[in-house]
Motif scaffolding. Structure first.
Motif, PDB file in Angstrom:
ATOM      1  N   ARG A   1      40.684  25.852  47.792  1.00  0.00           N
ATOM      2  CA  ARG A   1      40.083  27.157  47.967  1.00  0.00           C
ATOM      3  C   ARG A   1      41.062  28.275  47.594  1.00  0.00           C
ATOM      4  O   ARG A   1      40.699  29.267  46.965  1.00  0.00           O
TER       5      ARG A   1
ATOM      6  N   GLU B   1      41.177  28.715  43.869  1.00  0.00           N
ATOM      7  CA  GLU B   1      39.986  29.317  43.292  1.00  0.00           C
ATOM      8  C   GLU B   1      39.751  30.744  43.781  1.00  0.00           C
ATOM      9  O   GLU B   1      39.437  31.635  43.016  1.00  0.00           O
ATOM     10  N   TYR B   2      39.863  30.933  45.101  1.00  0.00           N
ATOM     11  CA  TYR B   2      39.667  32.249  45.708  1.00  0.00           C
ATOM     12  C   TYR B   2      40.870  32.570  46.569  1.00  0.00           C
ATOM     13  O   TYR B   2      40.873  32.316  47.772  1.00  0.00           O
ATOM     14  N   PRO B   3      41.915  33.117  45.948  1.00  0.00           N
ATOM     15  CA  PRO B   3      43.143  33.384  46.706  1.00  0.00           C
ATOM     16  C   PRO B   3      42.910  34.379  47.842  1.00  0.00           C
ATOM     17  O   PRO B   3      41.963  35.158  47.815  1.00  0.00           O
TER      18      PRO B   3
ATOM     19  N   LEU C   1      46.312  39.652  50.746  1.00  0.00           N
ATOM     20  CA  LEU C   1      45.772  40.996  50.978  1.00  0.00           C
ATOM     21  C   LEU C   1      46.896  42.020  50.957  1.00  0.00           C
ATOM     22  O   LEU C   1      47.892  41.877  51.675  1.00  0.00           O
ATOM     23  N   GLN C   2      46.703  43.064  50.145  1.00  0.00           N
ATOM     24  CA  GLN C   2      47.705  44.113  50.024  1.00  0.00           C
ATOM     25  C   GLN C   2      47.529  45.112  51.173  1.00  0.00           C
ATOM     26  O   GLN C   2      47.182  46.257  50.958  1.00  0.00           O
ATOM     27  N   THR C   3      47.748  44.636  52.392  1.00  0.00           N
ATOM     28  CA  THR C   3      47.639  45.516  53.563  1.00  0.00           C
ATOM     29  C   THR C   3      48.980  46.212  53.776  1.00  0.00           C
ATOM     30  O   THR C   3      49.926  45.977  53.018  1.00  0.00           O
TER      31      THR C   3
ATOM     32  N   ILE D   1      45.659  35.077  54.187  1.00  0.00           N
ATOM     33  CA  ILE D   1      44.848  34.495  55.266  1.00  0.00           C
ATOM     34  C   ILE D   1      44.110  33.232  54.819  1.00  0.00           C
ATOM     35  O   ILE D   1      42.879  33.190  54.847  1.00  0.00           O
TER      36      ILE D   1
ATOM     37  N   HIS E   1      42.096  29.958  54.818  1.00  0.00           N
ATOM     38  CA  HIS E   1      41.217  29.406  55.847  1.00  0.00           C
ATOM     39  C   HIS E   1      40.121  28.579  55.214  1.00  0.00           C
ATOM     40  O   HIS E   1      39.762  28.787  54.056  1.00  0.00           O
ATOM     41  N   VAL E   2      39.587  27.651  55.986  1.00  0.00           N
ATOM     42  CA  VAL E   2      38.500  26.814  55.497  1.00  0.00           C
ATOM     43  C   VAL E   2      37.898  26.136  56.716  1.00  0.00           C
ATOM     44  O   VAL E   2      38.464  26.200  57.812  1.00  0.00           O
TER      45      VAL E   2
ATOM     46  N   MET F   1      43.280  38.592  46.787  1.00  0.00           N
ATOM     47  CA  MET F   1      41.852  38.348  47.021  1.00  0.00           C
ATOM     48  C   MET F   1      40.987  39.280  46.176  1.00  0.00           C
ATOM     49  O   MET F   1      39.894  38.917  45.769  1.00  0.00           O
ATOM     50  N   ASP F   2      41.482  40.489  45.927  1.00  0.00           N
ATOM     51  CA  ASP F   2      40.668  41.448  45.179  1.00  0.00           C
ATOM     52  C   ASP F   2      40.717  41.218  43.670  1.00  0.00           C
ATOM     53  O   ASP F   2      40.145  41.971  42.893  1.00  0.00           O
ATOM     54  N   GLY F   3      41.436  40.174  43.259  1.00  0.00           N
ATOM     55  CA  GLY F   3      41.450  39.821  41.845  1.00  0.00           C
ATOM     56  C   GLY F   3      42.506  40.543  41.019  1.00  0.00           C
ATOM     57  O   GLY F   3      42.567  40.376  39.802  1.00  0.00           O
TER      58      GLY F   3
ATOM     59  N   SER G   1      40.662  40.752  62.184  1.00  0.00           N
ATOM     60  CA  SER G   1      40.696  41.622  61.005  1.00  0.00           C
ATOM     61  C   SER G   1      41.218  43.013  61.363  1.00  0.00           C
ATOM     62  O   SER G   1      41.815  43.685  60.526  1.00  0.00           O
TER      63      SER G   1
ATOM     64  N   PHE H   1      45.023  43.390  60.989  1.00  0.00           N
ATOM     65  CA  PHE H   1      45.586  43.539  59.650  1.00  0.00           C
ATOM     66  C   PHE H   1      45.734  45.004  59.246  1.00  0.00           C
ATOM     67  O   PHE H   1      46.335  45.336  58.246  1.00  0.00           O
TER      68      PHE H   1
ATOM     69  N   ILE I   1      33.088  32.262  54.996  1.00  0.00           N
ATOM     70  CA  ILE I   1      33.456  32.256  56.415  1.00  0.00           C
ATOM     71  C   ILE I   1      34.035  33.587  56.878  1.00  0.00           C
ATOM     72  O   ILE I   1      33.326  34.449  57.391  1.00  0.00           O
TER      73      ILE I   1
ATOM     74  N   LYS J   1      37.427  38.667  44.476  1.00  0.00           N
ATOM     75  CA  LYS J   1      37.301  38.922  43.043  1.00  0.00           C
ATOM     76  C   LYS J   1      36.122  38.127  42.494  1.00  0.00           C
ATOM     77  O   LYS J   1      35.880  36.980  42.864  1.00  0.00           O
TER      78      LYS J   1
ATOM     79  N   LEU K   1      35.641  44.437  49.745  1.00  0.00           N
ATOM     80  CA  LEU K   1      36.876  44.094  50.460  1.00  0.00           C
ATOM     81  C   LEU K   1      37.404  45.225  51.362  1.00  0.00           C
ATOM     82  O   LEU K   1      37.965  44.954  52.418  1.00  0.00           O
TER      83      LEU K   1
ATOM     84  N   PHE L   1      36.893  44.954  54.936  1.00  0.00           N
ATOM     85  CA  PHE L   1      37.686  43.947  55.635  1.00  0.00           C
ATOM     86  C   PHE L   1      39.084  44.454  55.938  1.00  0.00           C
ATOM     87  O   PHE L   1      39.574  44.342  57.054  1.00  0.00           O
TER      88      PHE L   1
END
Lengths: 158, 101
Positions: free
Chosen positions: A50, A53-55, A58-60, A66, A68-69, A92-94, A123, A126, B15, B60, B75, B78
């Motif tokens: 995961r 494919e979907y990193p 997060l640029q907080t 984070i 998770h699965v 996550m935002d690509g 959340s 963060f 999730i 993305k 996003l 979140f």
């Protein structure tokens, strides 16, 4: 609202963690959950897949990741690593630029519908820069968990 | 005019971010008194979803919905970074969609 808290323990928290890439951190934290019996080998395979494919970087205010699965997870838990040196995670935002994660929060979730409140509460963490900073400076896993428990209350089960 | 809006929220695993963002959108739309239905999905399902008026992804994606529902990246709801601007954009988009027949 009915909710199920996430299990946490000092054995699932690493401070001053050293790893050269995202996969290493994920394997390390998942391995701790495996030892506890919270997950099976499928979890590790799926969480890595995961992340590819979907990193989850997060640029907080303090950069985090984070992973998770829910596959292969029999008990909802939370594991965490405060990195000695930031480690690159895909964003996550690509964005092309990787996220230099200083904190890695890893979650195993059994039933998202029962954990909405818990996830929502997490959340909000963060967005709290000072708190995240404090996590990065925590002396040991006990101190880090105490700080977390102060904010999350019954949402984490120690 | 549509009476209600049907929004799909999608993330990589369906999730964590989906759960949180679905919850936030629900809160926003309740406050604005906009009737709505929200359903969680995975990003991989986005192209083949039917019957959605709007799709909000939390990660993305370059995925397009084959049934023509617009796709937004949610996003900010979140992370909280840029959440206010996103909320404005979201409400504008929803009002635009609801004004259609």
């Amino acid at each position: 609202m009915e909710f199920e808290g996430l299990s946490a323990s000092p054995e699932l928290v690493i401070t001053g963690c050293r790893a050269s890439n995202a996969e290493e951190v994920i394997r390390l934290l998942s391995g701790l959950a495996l030892k506890k019996g919270y997950v099976n080998a499928l979890f590790i395979e799926k969480i890595l897949e995961r992340e590819q494919e979907y990193p989850t970087g997060l640029q907080t205010a303090v950069p985090i990741a984070i992973p998770h699965v829910h596959d292969g997870c029999s008990k909802s838990f939370f594991a965490m690593a405060a990195m000695a040196e930031p480690v690159d995670f895909g964003a996550m935002d690509g964005s092309e630029e990787p996220v230099k994660a200083e904190l890695v929060f890893l979650f195993g979730i059994t039933d998202p519908s029962r954990q909405t409140a818990v996830l929502r509460r997490f959340s909000t963490l963060f967005q709290k820069e000072e708190l995240l900073r404090a996590f990065t400076h925590a002396a040991d896993s006990g101190e880090l968990l105490t700080k977390l428990k102060e904010v999350l209350g019954d949402y984490i089960l120690l | 005019m549509k009476k209600s809006i049907n929004i799909v929220v999608a993330c990589g695993g369906g999730i964590f971010t989906t759960t949180v963002v679905t919850d936030k959108i629900d809160e926003i739309l309740r406050k604005e008194k906009i009737p709505h239905k929200l359903s969680p999905h995975k990003i991989t399902e986005v192209p083949n979803i039917t019957g959605a008026d709007l799709i909000v992804c939390t990660g993305k994606t370059s995925a397009q919905n084959k049934s023509g529902a617009p796709v937004m990246i949610g996003l900010p709801l979140f992370t909280g970074v840029g959440a206010e601007q996103f909320t404005q954009l979201l409400l504008e988009k929803i009002r635009e969609i609801m004004a259609e027949d």
